[in-house]
Design a protein around this motif. Sequence first.
Motif, short mmCIF file in Angstrom:
data_model
loop_
_atom_site.label_atom_id
_atom_site.label_comp_id
_atom_site.label_asym_id
_atom_site.label_seq_id
_atom_site.Cartn_x
_atom_site.Cartn_y
_atom_site.Cartn_z
N PHE A 22 0.63 -1.29 0.11
CA PHE A 22 0.20 0.27 -0.03
C PHE A 22 1.49 1.24 -0.20
CE2 PHE A 22 -2.82 3.64 2.81
CZ PHE A 22 -3.42 3.30 1.74
N ILE A 23 2.15 1.33 1.15
CA ILE A 23 2.50 2.71 1.00
C ILE A 23 3.60 2.40 -0.36
CG2 ILE A 23 4.64 3.43 2.63
CD1 ILE A 23 2.39 3.30 3.60
N SER A 25 2.35 1.63 -3.11
CA SER A 25 1.79 2.25 -4.44
C SER A 25 1.48 4.17 -4.33
CB SER A 25 0.56 1.61 -4.63
OG SER A 25 0.18 1.15 -3.18
N ILE A 26 1.55 3.92 -2.99
CA ILE A 26 1.11 5.58 -2.47
C ILE A 26 2.24 6.67 -2.83
CG2 ILE A 26 1.27 7.42 -0.91
CD1 ILE A 26 -0.99 6.16 0.37
N ASP A 27 4.14 6.07 -2.65
CA ASP A 27 4.76 6.44 -2.79
C ASP A 27 5.29 7.18 -4.67
OD1 ASP A 27 6.36 6.36 -0.35
OD2 ASP A 27 7.74 4.35 -0.62
N VAL A 29 3.15 7.08 -6.98
CA VAL A 29 2.06 8.50 -7.18
C VAL A 29 2.41 9.92 -6.36
CG1 VAL A 29 -0.37 9.33 -6.84
CG2 VAL A 29 -0.30 7.05 -6.75
N VAL A 30 2.97 10.46 -5.20
CA VAL A 30 3.73 10.82 -4.96
C VAL A 30 4.61 11.44 -5.54
CG1 VAL A 30 4.22 12.10 -1.89
CG2 VAL A 30 2.10 10.89 -2.37
#
Lengths: 217, 382, 155
Positions: A22-23, A25-27, A29-30
């Motif tokens: 999860f982390i 995939s957020i990485d 995007v950010v």
Amino acid sequence: MGLINDNPENPFKEAIPGSPAFITSIDKVVNWARSNSLWPLTFGTSCCAIEVMMAAGAAHHDLARFGAEVARPSPRQADLLVIAGTIVKRMEPLLKTLYDQMAEPKYVIATGACAISGGPFIYDSYTTIRGAHEVIPVDVYVPGCPPRPEAFFYGLLTLQKMIIEGQTIAKPFERRKPVLSVLPPRIKLEQIRDELVKNLTARSVTDLNQNPKELGL
Amino acid sequence: MVTLNDRISCHTPNQDGTTTQEYFINMGPQHPSTHGVLRLILKMDGETVNDIIPVLGYIHRGIEKKAEAVGYRQQVHLTDRLDYLCALMNNWAVSAAIEKALNLEVNDRIQTVRTIIAELQRIQSHQLWWGVFGMDLGAFTPFLYGFRDREKITEIFEKTMGARLTMNYFQPGGMMYDIHPDFVKDIKEFIKYFRPILKEYEDLFSGNIIVQERLKNVGIIDAQTALAYGATGPVLRASGMPLDLRKMQPYGAYSKVNFTVPVGTVGDSWDRYQVRIQEMYQSLLIIEQLIDNIPDGPHMTMKYAAKIKPPAGRYYTQMETARGIFGTFFVSDGNDRPYRMHFRTPNFNNLWSILKMAPGGRVADLVAILSSIDLVVPDMDR
Amino acid sequence: MSQTIESFKLLLENAFSEPLTYLEASQLLTIKVQENQLFATLKTLKETLKFDALIDHAGVDWPNENKIELIYILFSTHHNQQIMVSADIDRNQPTPPSVSSLWAIAEWQEREVFDLLGVTYKNHPDLRRLFLEDNWVGSPLRKDYKDDFILERPW
């Protein structure tokens, strides 16, 4: 004053609950968002400012293609510091202040020979700082005196690549080693050198293989 | 020594008996409208600028010390980094100084090509000034227009010289390479392209009522004061003094061409603006007269030799760049390196006339005045 | 040039009561003056001969002869003539008069010379360092200037 010069303690030291996937995939995007919306600070000290900040930002070359056209006069609103020009002793504390005032995450591109090593003024100058890295950490070096706008774009793309691959939310203050953005992969330095020698011998009186003794030196 | 506190007067009585306090405001070194790292300390009373204290040295690289350590040929490369917008004219000035010291006559081809290139660079420098001037006044379009057209000259330069900004093209004794085969054709195309564009510049910007209101009667200086404060170039000519070395002490091929020196009448920011716009027309005229008959000949009259040793003595040569008089003073002791090299740079001397222009005006006027003087800070600090 | 050098020399010599010394090793027409004559000579050049612009002012350090040579390059828009004035001053105590009362630009040109060569002008309105910090030690353009910071070229 509240300036912290060293890297402050990482607020995300503890493992964030949730799956690593999860982390990550957020990485992604950010980092993608950050890399495509760099806001440079208008900071030009000498010749490089014309090529790197102005010619690159104007219509012909168009920095806006890479999402970095929003030049900000205030360091509080910028996240990319382009050191365009020579840094001298008197400018050193001001450059440090400018860098400290920028909000994390912040990136630094040093353009031109002066910001990399002192360039033409490395020897026999009593004021020139030999490279911006003596004052603040640098992420990407763009060589040239001054670099062409295209070379600056290549440096910017190198930085974007670094951002996408590098920083994560879990380690926001981590900096990667500086990178020298040199040549696109298919061009070799030897090719450029050969072309230069060919030009010099074909179009100039300069004879590269001459014997200095024959000239009476 | 006068400290900052000595310069402030705390109580200026107003007409109604109330008092206000003067205060200092710091402008720069990192400020978008100072075009580099110029720092100005402004003594303010409300919104009015009462006094200006320029603080220099934020890009002082010690070029004059450096020049003592390198040979005469390498001086050309240092002058590029002074006023980088007139790099070629600076190259020419220092090359001509060394040529004069060696008693070297260069041929007509070199003189003509040098003159054409110098005038092209004058246009290029004024284009950049026009764009940035618009941006300082709050209009972004001139910046895009100016750079669009500047790029065309940059391409002509790049074809011949292989560089875009710091060219090192003029060498003592001639030019580094011969001109590119397309040189003449490209310049003719450029003139054809640029003349209507220049008209468009005027339609777009000069006719604008906001621009005129912000420039007219702002920053007035008369000719004698400007001259005493060291101003040369368009700043001085806008005040009505036709001091142009191209006319007064012709060098290069300037004695062969017909052109007029645009001169202002009032000496305000509007005149300085107009003088530069008219200079671009004159530069186009000069190029047109020369471009068709570039004489034949070699592009280098000196044999290639790494070391130049002028006879001992003091030498001074000056030329008119886009911003004023650029002078090269050097002392030779007969060695291959100058004993002392000093550059008389136009920007350092032009700066001080703001001390007479700006006081009494508003901060927003100061930005327009600064921009109308057209400063390049590395040239100032050297 | 509006006049020849010879006729201009005549004009010059008429303006001064004492005979002038010319410096031969110079490209421009150069007058050599003593330090005590410096201000008076420049004043005459400005007021009588209408040299209305001080184009440049620089100093040259000569440590072997223990002197600093001050160079003034003047330009006259009336005659379209240029002249150089050279004056030798003591290197250990360089206290020439300031000419900022004649030409305003001299104030900053002299500050530059003070900054880089350590010449302290008398009657200067605001003699401070111009390019370097106020706490800088030494005068960088003097030939014997030494500094921990400067890198010598290794070849």
